[in-house]
Design a protein around this motif. Structure first.
Motif, PDB file in Angstrom:
ATOM      1  N   LEU A 297      -7.901  -4.616  11.558  1.00 22.07           N
ATOM      2  CA  LEU A 297      -6.686  -5.365  11.175  1.00 22.07           C
ATOM      3  C   LEU A 297      -6.933  -6.883  11.290  1.00 22.07           C
ATOM      4  O   LEU A 297      -6.401  -7.663  10.502  1.00 22.07           O
ATOM      5  N   ARG A 298      -7.751  -7.260  12.255  1.00 17.83           N
ATOM      6  CA  ARG A 298      -8.032  -8.686  12.465  1.00 17.83           C
ATOM      7  C   ARG A 298      -8.985  -9.220  11.390  1.00 17.83           C
ATOM      8  O   ARG A 298      -8.888 -10.380  10.993  1.00 17.83           O
ATOM      9  N   SER A 299      -9.872  -8.363  10.886  1.00 11.62           N
ATOM     10  CA  SER A 299     -10.971  -8.867  10.049  1.00 11.62           C
ATOM     11  C   SER A 299     -10.749  -8.723   8.541  1.00 11.62           C
ATOM     12  O   SER A 299     -11.440  -9.389   7.764  1.00 11.62           O
ATOM     13  N   VAL A 300      -9.836  -7.836   8.138  1.00  6.46           N
ATOM     14  CA  VAL A 300      -9.669  -7.636   6.692  1.00  6.46           C
ATOM     15  C   VAL A 300      -9.017  -8.857   6.035  1.00  6.46           C
ATOM     16  O   VAL A 300      -8.432  -9.707   6.719  1.00  6.46           O
ATOM     17  N   ASP A 301      -9.097  -8.908   4.696  1.00 14.91           N
ATOM     18  CA  ASP A 301      -8.478 -10.024   3.968  1.00 14.91           C
ATOM     19  C   ASP A 301      -6.967  -9.870   3.912  1.00 14.91           C
ATOM     20  O   ASP A 301      -6.239 -10.853   3.847  1.00 14.91           O
ATOM     21  N   LEU A 302      -6.499  -8.593   3.897  1.00 11.21           N
ATOM     22  CA  LEU A 302      -5.075  -8.357   3.650  1.00 11.21           C
ATOM     23  C   LEU A 302      -4.672  -7.034   4.296  1.00 11.21           C
ATOM     24  O   LEU A 302      -5.460  -6.075   4.283  1.00 11.21           O
ATOM     25  N   VAL A 303      -3.445  -6.985   4.827  1.00 11.08           N
ATOM     26  CA  VAL A 303      -2.909  -5.715   5.331  1.00 11.08           C
ATOM     27  C   VAL A 303      -1.785  -5.285   4.392  1.00 11.08           C
ATOM     28  O   VAL A 303      -0.816  -6.034   4.190  1.00 11.08           O
ATOM     29  N   ALA A 304      -1.918  -4.104   3.788  1.00  8.99           N
ATOM     30  CA  ALA A 304      -0.861  -3.555   2.928  1.00  8.99           C
ATOM     31  C   ALA A 304      -0.015  -2.634   3.796  1.00  8.99           C
ATOM     32  O   ALA A 304      -0.520  -1.651   4.348  1.00  8.99           O
ATOM     33  N   ALA A 305       1.274  -2.979   3.944  1.00  6.63           N
ATOM     34  CA  ALA A 305       2.117  -2.272   4.916  1.00  6.63           C
ATOM     35  C   ALA A 305       3.339  -1.677   4.230  1.00  6.63           C
ATOM     36  O   ALA A 305       3.905  -2.268   3.309  1.00  6.63           O
ATOM     37  N   GLU A 306       3.767  -0.522   4.743  1.00 11.43           N
ATOM     38  CA  GLU A 306       4.967   0.154   4.230  1.00 11.43           C
ATOM     39  C   GLU A 306       6.177  -0.777   4.386  1.00 11.43           C
ATOM     40  O   GLU A 306       7.013  -0.897   3.503  1.00 11.43           O
ATOM     41  N   ASP A 307       6.262  -1.416   5.549  1.00 12.96           N
ATOM     42  CA  ASP A 307       7.357  -2.355   5.823  1.00 12.96           C
ATOM     43  C   ASP A 307       6.724  -3.558   6.527  1.00 12.96           C
ATOM     44  O   ASP A 307       6.272  -3.454   7.675  1.00 12.96           O
ATOM     45  N   THR A 308       6.691  -4.683   5.816  1.00 11.06           N
ATOM     46  CA  THR A 308       5.937  -5.833   6.351  1.00 11.06           C
ATOM     47  C   THR A 308       6.562  -6.368   7.641  1.00 11.06           C
ATOM     48  O   THR A 308       5.846  -6.771   8.559  1.00 11.06           O
ATOM     49  N   ARG A 309       7.919  -6.309   7.741  1.00 10.91           N
ATOM     50  CA  ARG A 309       8.549  -6.847   8.964  1.00 10.91           C
ATOM     51  C   ARG A 309       8.173  -5.998  10.169  1.00 10.91           C
ATOM     52  O   ARG A 309       7.890  -6.490  11.247  1.00 10.91           O
ATOM     53  N   HIS A 310       8.161  -4.672   9.948  1.00 13.94           N
ATOM     54  CA  HIS A 310       7.809  -3.738  11.019  1.00 13.94           C
ATOM     55  C   HIS A 310       6.364  -3.972  11.465  1.00 13.94           C
ATOM     56  O   HIS A 310       6.077  -4.102  12.655  1.00 13.94           O
TER      57      HIS A 310
END
Ligand code: SAM
Length: 279
Positions: free
Chosen positions: A26-39
């Protein structure tokens, strides 16, 4: 970080349940695709991770999928997370994983918590074979039809259930699988009010009816599969069979009780033949 799609499991309650590898990814990737970004922002914040987040859920327009697919094809590393547990397990992600593979992008699982597996580990029911059923239909008719299809399954069954439906669902299970079938209710796993309760379906119906708290929070139901030894016909079932057989042909009586109790029709019919033979 190597480019690719990382499918990352996150905690199902207790924030401590995250692997070192998940944090590194999670720290190293370019982007995190999340179901709910606020969560997911709260999870990243708890671990001082400032990787950019973008929304991706199963109902995302095809634009969201295309944008992620484009970034992946350009060589980006993307982590896919859901609100809790393992993505794709009753959670979004399937379309994105398929799409990435079709584009020749490597897909890397980063395993960790999953409510179904956590529930199985503490249910006290056989785990050598299990069948994950996710959520049952919300409407009673469809739910009972699905349960009837599963009533002869010999593997342990795992269901996710919403708290406001758990009582009706357990009552339907008792009707279709028989009140004596063993099951476990696992609620709020890894959280403050974690509950693990094993008993017959009849006793679990009473347990949730007697305590409002058992109809709150997140719930997994684990139900024993049909086993030959469970099919041993108890005296109540035998009495019922004998009363029915006074009114109708033995095959019909066996079929009715089979449907009601979740016992194989053949065993019930053989039981009736044996009784006839005894008299
Ligand atoms: N992907 C998740 C996983 O790996 O378990 C499941 C997501 S699904 C949308 C949410 C359901 O999982 C809840 O309704 C509940 O049935 C189950 N669940 C999730 N967290 C749970 C927990 N802490 N305790 C019990 N059940 C849980």
């Amino acid at each position: 970080m190597d480019s690719g799609l990382y499918v990352v499991a996150t905690p199902i309650g207790n924030l401590g349940d995250i692997t070192q590898r998940a944090l590194d990814v999670l720290r190293s990737v370019d982007l995190v695709a999340a179901e709910d970004t606020r969560h997911s922002a709260r999870l990243l914040q708890a671990y001082d991770i400032d990787t950019p987040l973008t929304a991706y859920h199963e109902h995302s327009d095809s634009g969201a999928l295309e944008r992620l697919a484009q970034r992946l094809s350009e060589g980006a590393s993307i982590a896919l997370v859901s609100d809790a547990g393992t993505p794709l397990i009753s959670d979004p992600g399937y379309r994105l994983v398929r799409r990435a593979q079709e584009q020749g992008i490597v897909v890397i699982p980063v395993p960790g918590p999953c409510a179904a597996v956590a529930a199985l580990s503490a249910a006290g029911l056989p785990t050598d074979r299990f069948r994950f059923e996710g959520f049952l239909p919300a409407k009673q008719g469809a739910r009972c039809n699905r349960l009837r299809e599963l009533s002869r399954e010999s593997a342990t069954l795992v269901f996710y259930e919403a708290p406001h439906r758990v009582q009706d669902c357990l009552a339907d299970m008792a009707d279709v699988f028989g009140e004596a079938r063993e099951a476990s209710l696992l609620r709020e796993i890894t959280k403050a009010f974690e509950t693990v309760r094993r008993g017959t379906l009849a006793s679990l119906v009473q347990f949730v009816a007697a305590d409002d708290n058992q109809r709150r929070g997140e719930i997994v139901l684990v139900v024993a599969g049909l086993r030959e030894q469970q099919s041993v016909i108890d005296s109540e079932t035998s009495d019922l069979l004998q009363r029915l057989v006074a009114e109708m042909p033995a095959k019909r009586a066996a079929a009715l009780v089979a449907q009601w109790k979740g016992i194989r029709k053949k065993l019930l019919y053989e039981h009736l033949l044996a009784l006839k033979h005894d008299t």
